[in-house]
Design a protein around this motif. Sequence first.
Motif, PDB file in Angstrom:
ATOM      1  N   MET A 221       0.902  -1.167  -0.071  1.00 27.17           N
ATOM      2  CA  MET A 221      -0.038   0.066  -0.162  1.00 27.17           C
ATOM      3  C   MET A 221       0.933   1.212   0.125  1.00 27.17           C
ATOM      4  N   SER A 222       2.188   1.194   0.498  1.00 23.58           N
ATOM      5  CA  SER A 222       2.999   2.607   0.586  1.00 23.58           C
ATOM      6  C   SER A 222       3.247   2.857  -0.724  1.00 23.58           C
ATOM      7  N   ARG A 223       3.254   1.873  -1.615  1.00 21.18           N
ATOM      8  CA  ARG A 223       3.832   2.507  -3.056  1.00 21.18           C
ATOM      9  C   ARG A 223       2.653   3.504  -3.633  1.00 21.18           C
ATOM     10  N   LEU A 224       1.554   3.481  -3.160  1.00 17.95           N
ATOM     11  CA  LEU A 224       0.587   4.662  -3.654  1.00 17.95           C
ATOM     12  C   LEU A 224       1.069   6.080  -3.296  1.00 17.95           C
ATOM     13  N   PHE A 225       1.834   6.101  -2.119  1.00 20.92           N
ATOM     14  CA  PHE A 225       2.208   7.485  -1.528  1.00 20.92           C
ATOM     15  C   PHE A 225       2.958   8.380  -2.668  1.00 20.92           C
ATOM     16  N   ARG A 226       3.794   7.780  -3.645  1.00 21.84           N
ATOM     17  CA  ARG A 226       4.482   8.294  -4.510  1.00 21.84           C
ATOM     18  C   ARG A 226       3.469   9.092  -5.621  1.00 21.84           C
ATOM     19  N   TYR A 227       1.999   9.001  -5.517  1.00 23.92           N
ATOM     20  CA  TYR A 227       1.357   9.514  -6.572  1.00 23.92           C
ATOM     21  C   TYR A 227       0.997  10.861  -5.950  1.00 23.92           C
ATOM     22  N   PHE A 228       1.523  11.196  -4.684  1.00 28.53           N
ATOM     23  CA  PHE A 228       1.343  12.710  -4.287  1.00 28.53           C
ATOM     24  C   PHE A 228       2.356  13.551  -5.035  1.00 28.53           C
TER      25      PHE A 228
ATOM     26  N   GLY B 200      -5.413  15.453  -8.137  1.00 27.80           N
ATOM     27  CA  GLY B 200      -4.081  15.251  -8.557  1.00 27.80           C
ATOM     28  C   GLY B 200      -3.666  13.836  -8.380  1.00 27.80           C
ATOM     29  N   PHE B 201      -3.663  13.256  -7.260  1.00 29.04           N
ATOM     30  CA  PHE B 201      -3.160  12.151  -6.921  1.00 29.04           C
ATOM     31  C   PHE B 201      -3.733  11.006  -7.649  1.00 29.04           C
TER      32      PHE B 201
ATOM     33  N   ASN C  28      -2.375  11.018 -11.205  1.00 30.27           N
ATOM     34  CA  ASN C  28      -1.291  10.358 -11.217  1.00 30.27           C
ATOM     35  C   ASN C  28      -1.388   9.026 -11.214  1.00 30.27           C
ATOM     36  N   LEU C  29      -2.296   8.311 -10.293  1.00 29.47           N
ATOM     37  CA  LEU C  29      -2.366   7.035 -10.225  1.00 29.47           C
ATOM     38  C   LEU C  29      -3.323   6.538 -11.439  1.00 29.47           C
ATOM     39  N   THR C  30      -4.214   6.914 -11.818  1.00 30.09           N
ATOM     40  CA  THR C  30      -4.922   6.259 -13.087  1.00 30.09           C
ATOM     41  C   THR C  30      -3.992   6.257 -14.244  1.00 30.09           C
ATOM     42  N   ASN C  31      -3.292   7.521 -14.459  1.00 33.45           N
ATOM     43  CA  ASN C  31      -2.095   7.153 -15.789  1.00 33.45           C
ATOM     44  C   ASN C  31      -1.309   6.147 -15.586  1.00 33.45           C
ATOM     45  N   ASP C  32      -0.650   6.023 -14.462  1.00 31.70           N
ATOM     46  CA  ASP C  32       0.211   5.142 -13.943  1.00 31.70           C
ATOM     47  C   ASP C  32      -0.401   3.781 -14.141  1.00 31.70           C
ATOM     48  N   LEU C  33      -1.489   3.441 -13.622  1.00 29.99           N
ATOM     49  CA  LEU C  33      -2.289   2.049 -13.689  1.00 29.99           C
ATOM     50  C   LEU C  33      -2.522   1.822 -15.127  1.00 29.99           C
ATOM     51  N   PHE C  34      -3.069   2.575 -15.807  1.00 28.13           N
ATOM     52  CA  PHE C  34      -3.254   2.138 -17.297  1.00 28.13           C
ATOM     53  C   PHE C  34      -2.127   1.936 -18.036  1.00 28.13           C
ATOM     54  N   GLU C  35      -1.051   2.777 -17.965  1.00 27.10           N
ATOM     55  CA  GLU C  35       0.118   2.349 -18.522  1.00 27.10           C
ATOM     56  C   GLU C  35       0.670   1.044 -18.125  1.00 27.10           C
ATOM     57  N   PHE C  36       0.659   0.656 -16.792  1.00 22.48           N
ATOM     58  CA  PHE C  36       0.971  -0.604 -16.232  1.00 22.48           C
ATOM     59  C   PHE C  36       0.204  -1.772 -16.781  1.00 22.48           C
ATOM     60  N   VAL C  37      -1.064  -1.448 -16.836  1.00 16.56           N
ATOM     61  CA  VAL C  37      -2.104  -2.512 -17.507  1.00 16.56           C
ATOM     62  C   VAL C  37      -1.595  -2.821 -18.719  1.00 16.56           C
ATOM     63  N   LEU C  38      -1.450  -1.952 -19.546  1.00 19.10           N
ATOM     64  CA  LEU C  38      -0.843  -2.278 -21.003  1.00 19.10           C
ATOM     65  C   LEU C  38       0.149  -3.037 -21.104  1.00 19.10           C
TER      66      LEU C  38
ATOM     67  N   VAL D 182      -6.491  -1.930  -6.308  1.00 21.59           N
ATOM     68  CA  VAL D 182      -5.603  -1.408  -7.201  1.00 21.59           C
ATOM     69  C   VAL D 182      -4.413  -1.843  -6.926  1.00 21.59           C
ATOM     70  N   VAL D 183      -3.817  -2.121  -5.561  1.00 20.82           N
ATOM     71  CA  VAL D 183      -2.455  -2.663  -5.334  1.00 20.82           C
ATOM     72  C   VAL D 183      -2.384  -3.884  -5.773  1.00 20.82           C
ATOM     73  N   THR D 184      -3.378  -4.912  -5.788  1.00 21.19           N
ATOM     74  CA  THR D 184      -3.416  -5.933  -6.280  1.00 21.19           C
ATOM     75  C   THR D 184      -3.093  -6.241  -7.646  1.00 21.19           C
ATOM     76  N   VAL D 185      -3.302  -5.195  -8.548  1.00 15.76           N
ATOM     77  CA  VAL D 185      -3.039  -5.091  -9.859  1.00 15.76           C
ATOM     78  C   VAL D 185      -1.631  -4.733 -10.024  1.00 15.76           C
ATOM     79  N   PHE D 186      -0.970  -3.841  -9.181  1.00 17.36           N
ATOM     80  CA  PHE D 186       0.626  -3.252  -9.302  1.00 17.36           C
ATOM     81  C   PHE D 186       1.279  -4.564  -8.928  1.00 17.36           C
ATOM     82  N   GLU D 187       0.688  -5.481  -8.213  1.00 15.60           N
ATOM     83  CA  GLU D 187       1.469  -6.488  -7.725  1.00 15.60           C
ATOM     84  C   GLU D 187       1.652  -7.782  -8.786  1.00 15.60           C
TER      85      GLU D 187
END
Length: 576
Positions: free
Chosen positions: A1-8, A83-84, A87-97, A306-311
């Motif tokens: 969960m801590s990885r989400l803090f970077r989206y600030f 803003g958070f 940043n999160l949505t953009n990164d998540l979309f790029e990650f999903v691709l 969301v974190v489950t996807v990033f994992e």
Amino acid sequence: MSRLFRYFEGHRLSSIFGPLMKLVEAVLELLVPMIVALIIDVAIPTGDVTNIIKYILVMFGIAAAGLAFSITAQFLSAKAAVGFAENLTNDLFEFVLQLPKEVYGTISPGSIVTRLTSDTFKIQSGLNTFFRLFLRSPFIVFGSLIMAAQIDGRMTLIFLAMIAILFVVVGAIIYLANPLYTQIREQFDLLVTLTQEQMKGMRVIRAFQQKDREVNEFKAQNKNVTTDQIRVGFINAFTNPLTYIVVNVALIIVLWQGGNFINSGSLTQGQLVALVNYLLAILVELVKIALVITQLNRAYSSAKRVVTVFEQPLESEEFENSSQQNEEKHTVLSFQDVTFTYPNATKPSLSNIDFSIKEGDFVGIIGSTGSGKSTLLQLITKTYDAQEGGVFFQEEYFNTDSRRALRENISVVPSNVALFKGTIRSNLLLGNPEATEKMMWQALEDAQALDFVRSYPEGLDKEVATFGRNFSGGQRQRLTIARSLIKPSSLLIFDDSTSALDYVTEANFQKTLKEKYNDRTIIMISQRTHSLQQANNIVVLEEGSQIGYATHDELLANNPVYQEILPIAKCEGGSR
């Protein structure tokens, strides 16, 4: 969960100053009951109107300052939360691709869409609420308690008991409701997936008269979602009644005790009014805390999803290029005794596939449904890697530095037409962003799409609806073929991508391929044997096994399965 803090990133100051502004507003709010007490105890008894007006003006000044701080805090909080989420949505979309295809067996595409949209929005809403209220409300609660203690320490025990009871009530409600929020998100995923399947298969549903069955299936799943939501709503419905009961009992005790203290002269009327105001402030803020925690629980459930996807592991850019084994000169691609099994499958989809393709070859692939044709193409595009054997790419012909570099050399026309909302021009530019208008018209002409595109007054700027629904099946296929041809690639792959074309149009396209694209290597999957008659070689697949690799004439003379396919294809052709 801590990885989400970077989206600030880029919004850290807003996320800090927003809550701080709210705390300043809270301090100003705590001063108001004390000023009211002074008006009642000091100004009114003396009858000094000037003094009363002075206190009232001070209250207005505090209100104006509080409003300014509140508006600033709301703006900064919203800015930080939005803003958070951006940043999160953009990164998540790029990650999903970048996810490998096997991940979609674990997390469905419908669930991915929900996490990209609904879950990120819930996180945004939760953060906005957190910045605005989560620090302010506890500050008001404990600040009111401290201010009440300053007025009369004897009342503190009543306040403390009320706060403790309310925390137990709110905590119990949250404990019971929290698991249901996760369950609701999972049920909603299933509903989204079901809806996507039904929308995509609408024509099939109508053709087979399955409307009632699909409606009942949708209602059943929707009922599951509704049932869970009602259960959560039922539990949360106890929040207000229970909190108001506790606070009103406390209020009665305060008024009763306060009356006794006033009679004894140890408490003034203004002080009692201030105590009541602090008590009511605590009530309001505790109700807010309950709502805030409820919303934060939803946001937390969404954040975990969301974190489950990033994992999930990303698709590796590196791949093992099989070594060349006694290949003939000019061989650019070869399968070397390849066996492949899909994840979680019980048996191989391809077994002992072995053939080679030379530069400039036209190779056909044919076989019955489920024979492994599309699986073969997924191994070529490195969507999957073979578990046994290997696929060889000639490094002088293909860039094998990474999967992405390899795919840049491959142009694919999929069996499922993929057109995107926009215009014909924007869809063609996906194949080659640097394509000129002349190149686009040439690609359309080669794909046999020139006539119908020219018939539109807008030409290349003709609107394309989502999935290209405003075009016929044949038109969609020709547009995707044009997009493939305009891409500067060494290998062209057609995955049954001429099935919606009439025989004259397909014959013209085949002629164009032979005359203009003979410098490219071509792989074509087709159910029509006549589409592959000009191929240098044809791969015949049956139940995942290669049972032939030769020219059309050689297979017709020696391959029983190909001999069976030919009359079936002719019958299908005659029925068109």
